[in-house]
Write a protein that holds these residues in place. Structure first.
Motif, PDB file in Angstrom:
ATOM      1  N   UNK A   1       0.840  -1.195   0.000  1.00  0.00           N
ATOM      2  CA  UNK A   1       0.000   0.000   0.000  1.00  0.00           C
ATOM      3  C   UNK A   1       0.880   1.253   0.000  1.00  0.00           C
ATOM      4  N   UNK A   2       0.486   2.260  -0.778  1.00  0.00           N
ATOM      5  CA  UNK A   2       1.261   3.497  -0.833  1.00  0.00           C
ATOM      6  C   UNK A   2       1.083   4.307   0.445  1.00  0.00           C
ATOM      7  N   UNK A   3       2.028   5.214   0.692  1.00  0.00           N
ATOM      8  CA  UNK A   3       1.920   6.087   1.865  1.00  0.00           C
ATOM      9  C   UNK A   3       0.653   6.936   1.799  1.00  0.00           C
ATOM     10  N   UNK A   4       0.356   7.425   0.596  1.00  0.00           N
ATOM     11  CA  UNK A   4      -0.839   8.264   0.424  1.00  0.00           C
ATOM     12  C   UNK A   4      -2.113   7.472   0.699  1.00  0.00           C
ATOM     13  N   UNK A   5      -2.125   6.203   0.248  1.00  0.00           N
ATOM     14  CA  UNK A   5      -3.301   5.364   0.471  1.00  0.00           C
ATOM     15  C   UNK A   5      -3.512   5.068   1.939  1.00  0.00           C
ATOM     16  N   UNK A   6      -2.417   4.782   2.652  1.00  0.00           N
ATOM     17  CA  UNK A   6      -2.518   4.506   4.084  1.00  0.00           C
ATOM     18  C   UNK A   6      -2.969   5.749   4.844  1.00  0.00           C
ATOM     19  N   UNK A   7      -2.431   6.891   4.482  1.00  0.00           N
ATOM     20  CA  UNK A   7      -2.821   8.158   5.114  1.00  0.00           C
ATOM     21  C   UNK A   7      -4.318   8.388   4.949  1.00  0.00           C
ATOM     22  N   UNK A   8      -4.816   8.128   3.750  1.00  0.00           N
ATOM     23  CA  UNK A   8      -6.239   8.327   3.480  1.00  0.00           C
ATOM     24  C   UNK A   8      -7.106   7.386   4.314  1.00  0.00           C
ATOM     25  N   UNK A   9      -6.686   6.125   4.459  1.00  0.00           N
ATOM     26  CA  UNK A   9      -7.459   5.160   5.245  1.00  0.00           C
ATOM     27  C   UNK A   9      -7.503   5.539   6.720  1.00  0.00           C
ATOM     28  N   UNK A  10      -6.380   6.016   7.242  1.00  0.00           N
ATOM     29  CA  UNK A  10      -6.344   6.435   8.646  1.00  0.00           C
ATOM     30  C   UNK A  10      -7.256   7.640   8.853  1.00  0.00           C
ATOM     31  N   UNK A  11      -7.210   8.579   7.933  1.00  0.00           N
ATOM     32  CA  UNK A  11      -8.075   9.766   8.039  1.00  0.00           C
ATOM     33  C   UNK A  11      -9.548   9.364   8.008  1.00  0.00           C
ATOM     34  N   UNK A  12      -9.898   8.397   7.167  1.00  0.00           N
ATOM     35  CA  UNK A  12     -11.285   7.928   7.097  1.00  0.00           C
ATOM     36  C   UNK A  12     -11.699   7.262   8.413  1.00  0.00           C
ATOM     37  N   UNK A  13     -10.780   6.489   9.005  1.00  0.00           N
ATOM     38  CA  UNK A  13     -11.096   5.820  10.274  1.00  0.00           C
ATOM     39  C   UNK A  13     -11.270   6.837  11.398  1.00  0.00           C
ATOM     40  N   UNK A  14     -10.478   7.892  11.384  1.00  0.00           N
ATOM     41  CA  UNK A  14     -10.632   8.949  12.387  1.00  0.00           C
ATOM     42  C   UNK A  14     -11.968   9.661  12.218  1.00  0.00           C
ATOM     43  N   UNK A  15     -12.387   9.866  10.974  1.00  0.00           N
ATOM     44  CA  UNK A  15     -13.691  10.483  10.719  1.00  0.00           C
ATOM     45  C   UNK A  15     -14.815   9.571  11.203  1.00  0.00           C
ATOM     46  N   UNK A  16     -14.596   8.264  11.094  1.00  0.00           N
ATOM     47  CA  UNK A  16     -15.609   7.279  11.473  1.00  0.00           C
ATOM     48  C   UNK A  16     -15.734   7.139  12.989  1.00  0.00           C
ATOM     49  N   UNK A  17     -14.635   7.420  13.721  1.00  0.00           N
ATOM     50  CA  UNK A  17     -14.630   7.276  15.176  1.00  0.00           C
ATOM     51  C   UNK A  17     -15.392   8.436  15.825  1.00  0.00           C
ATOM     52  N   UNK A  18     -16.560   8.167  16.485  1.00  0.00           N
ATOM     53  CA  UNK A  18     -17.384   9.243  17.038  1.00  0.00           C
ATOM     54  C   UNK A  18     -16.747  10.009  18.200  1.00  0.00           C
ATOM     55  N   UNK A  26      -3.811  15.793  12.576  1.00  0.00           N
ATOM     56  CA  UNK A  26      -3.061  15.651  11.337  1.00  0.00           C
ATOM     57  C   UNK A  26      -2.520  14.234  11.215  1.00  0.00           C
ATOM     58  N   UNK A  27      -2.457  13.728   9.995  1.00  0.00           N
ATOM     59  CA  UNK A  27      -1.985  12.362   9.743  1.00  0.00           C
ATOM     60  C   UNK A  27      -0.891  12.379   8.681  1.00  0.00           C
ATOM     61  N   UNK A  28       0.193  11.664   8.961  1.00  0.00           N
ATOM     62  CA  UNK A  28       1.265  11.461   7.992  1.00  0.00           C
ATOM     63  C   UNK A  28       1.617   9.978   7.997  1.00  0.00           C
ATOM     64  N   UNK A  29       1.998   9.437   6.855  1.00  0.00           N
ATOM     65  CA  UNK A  29       2.334   8.017   6.768  1.00  0.00           C
ATOM     66  C   UNK A  29       3.589   7.823   5.932  1.00  0.00           C
ATOM     67  N   UNK A  30       4.442   6.928   6.414  1.00  0.00           N
ATOM     68  CA  UNK A  30       5.669   6.596   5.682  1.00  0.00           C
ATOM     69  C   UNK A  30       6.094   5.179   6.025  1.00  0.00           C
ATOM     70  N   UNK A  31       6.120   4.324   5.012  1.00  0.00           N
ATOM     71  CA  UNK A  31       6.551   2.930   5.174  1.00  0.00           C
ATOM     72  C   UNK A  31       5.801   2.212   6.292  1.00  0.00           C
ATOM     73  N   UNK A  32       4.512   2.453   6.413  1.00  0.00           N
ATOM     74  CA  UNK A  32       3.692   1.779   7.412  1.00  0.00           C
ATOM     75  C   UNK A  32       3.677   2.436   8.778  1.00  0.00           C
ATOM     76  N   UNK A  33       4.509   3.474   8.958  1.00  0.00           N
ATOM     77  CA  UNK A  33       4.543   4.202  10.228  1.00  0.00           C
ATOM     78  C   UNK A  33       3.655   5.439  10.111  1.00  0.00           C
ATOM     79  N   UNK A  34       2.668   5.527  10.970  1.00  0.00           N
ATOM     80  CA  UNK A  34       1.711   6.643  10.939  1.00  0.00           C
ATOM     81  C   UNK A  34       2.015   7.607  12.077  1.00  0.00           C
ATOM     82  N   UNK A  35       2.105   8.893  11.740  1.00  0.00           N
ATOM     83  CA  UNK A  35       2.327   9.928  12.744  1.00  0.00           C
ATOM     84  C   UNK A  35       1.051  10.748  12.917  1.00  0.00           C
ATOM     85  N   UNK A  36       0.587  10.863  14.149  1.00  0.00           N
ATOM     86  CA  UNK A  36      -0.603  11.649  14.471  1.00  0.00           C
ATOM     87  C   UNK A  36      -0.179  12.909  15.203  1.00  0.00           C
ATOM     88  N   UNK A  37      -0.669  14.050  14.769  1.00  0.00           N
ATOM     89  CA  UNK A  37      -0.358  15.331  15.405  1.00  0.00           C
ATOM     90  C   UNK A  37      -1.644  16.115  15.633  1.00  0.00           C
TER      91      UNK A  37
END
Length: 215
Positions: A1-18, A26-37
């Motif tokens: 999975x690309x970094x951009x694709x993973x970033x998008x999935x994490x952002x969608x999951x955060x939107x889904x979490x009530x 903020x979300x950043x992704x690189x080589x499977x490592x996700x940074x939340x700020x």
């Protein structure tokens, strides 16, 4: 999975979490490592954001840099937080009186000794929900308990009973009261389930989860 694709999935999951206001994170992704700020309004929201990211397939590790900023009317003094924390065992039967609480500028340190891992987790879960808490250090120790006749078999049987796991993909090694898990699972959530199964075995005092997340 690309970094951009993973970033998008994490952002969608955060939107889904009530429990999470995704607009503040903020979300950043690189080589499977996700940074939340970003900044959140409570420690509960901070933990919820981290767990939401962990649920996403492809996340191998999380660098969590979210800051807790309570609204003015949600701020609490250390004395007030400590008084409320001291009452936790009265309304939460999973938290024994042996748990001790120390406060320093909103950061809670838990200490003492309990019989089971679930009691350590229950204490941390209850404390982090209190207004004014910005972080929790769980230093609660586990008491020595009689060793199970076959801790390895107990854990393996627990893994086999869980429909969410492929038990054959996880190797269990037990040395005295130490458990080492290895193998590969499909998500962070499955990794957590395997770790909890190991902690549930009587006599276990440490779990080293070396389980990797499949790409």
């Amino acid at each position: 999975m690309s970094d951009a694709g993973l970033k998008s999935l994490v952002e969608e999951e955060l939107e889904f979490e009530p429990r999470v206001n995704a607009a503040h994170i903020g979300v950043a992704a690189r080589d499977g490592v996700v940074t939340l700020t970003g900044r959140v309004a409570s420690y509960v929201e901070k933990v919820a954001a981290e767990k939401a990211a962990q649920r996403v397939r492809g996340v191998k590790a999380i660098a969590e840099e979210i800051e807790v900023r309570y609204p003015y009317d949600g701020a609490r003094s250390d004395e007030e937080i400590a008084m409320r924390a001291a009452n936790v065992p009265e309304w939460n039967m999973s938290v024994p009186d042996a748990v001790k609480v120390k406060l320093e500028r909103g950061w809670v340190t838990l200490s003492g000794a309990v019989d089971w891992q679930y009691q350590r987790e229950a204490a941390e879960s209850a404390i982090r929900q209190l207004d004014g808490v910005i972080g929790v250090t769980n230093a609660i120790a586990l008491k020595d308990r009689p060793k199970a006749a076959d801790v390895k078999k107990t854990i393996e049987d627990a893994l086999k009973r869980n429909a969410a796991l492929d038990a054959a993909a996880i190797d269990v090694m037990v040395t005295n009261d130490q458990v080492r898990l290895s193998g590969k699972v499909h998500s962070w959530h499955e990794r957590r389930i395997a770790e909890q199964a190991a902690w549930s075995a009587p006599g276990v005092k440490a779990v080293d989860a070396k389980i990797s997340i499949a790409a």
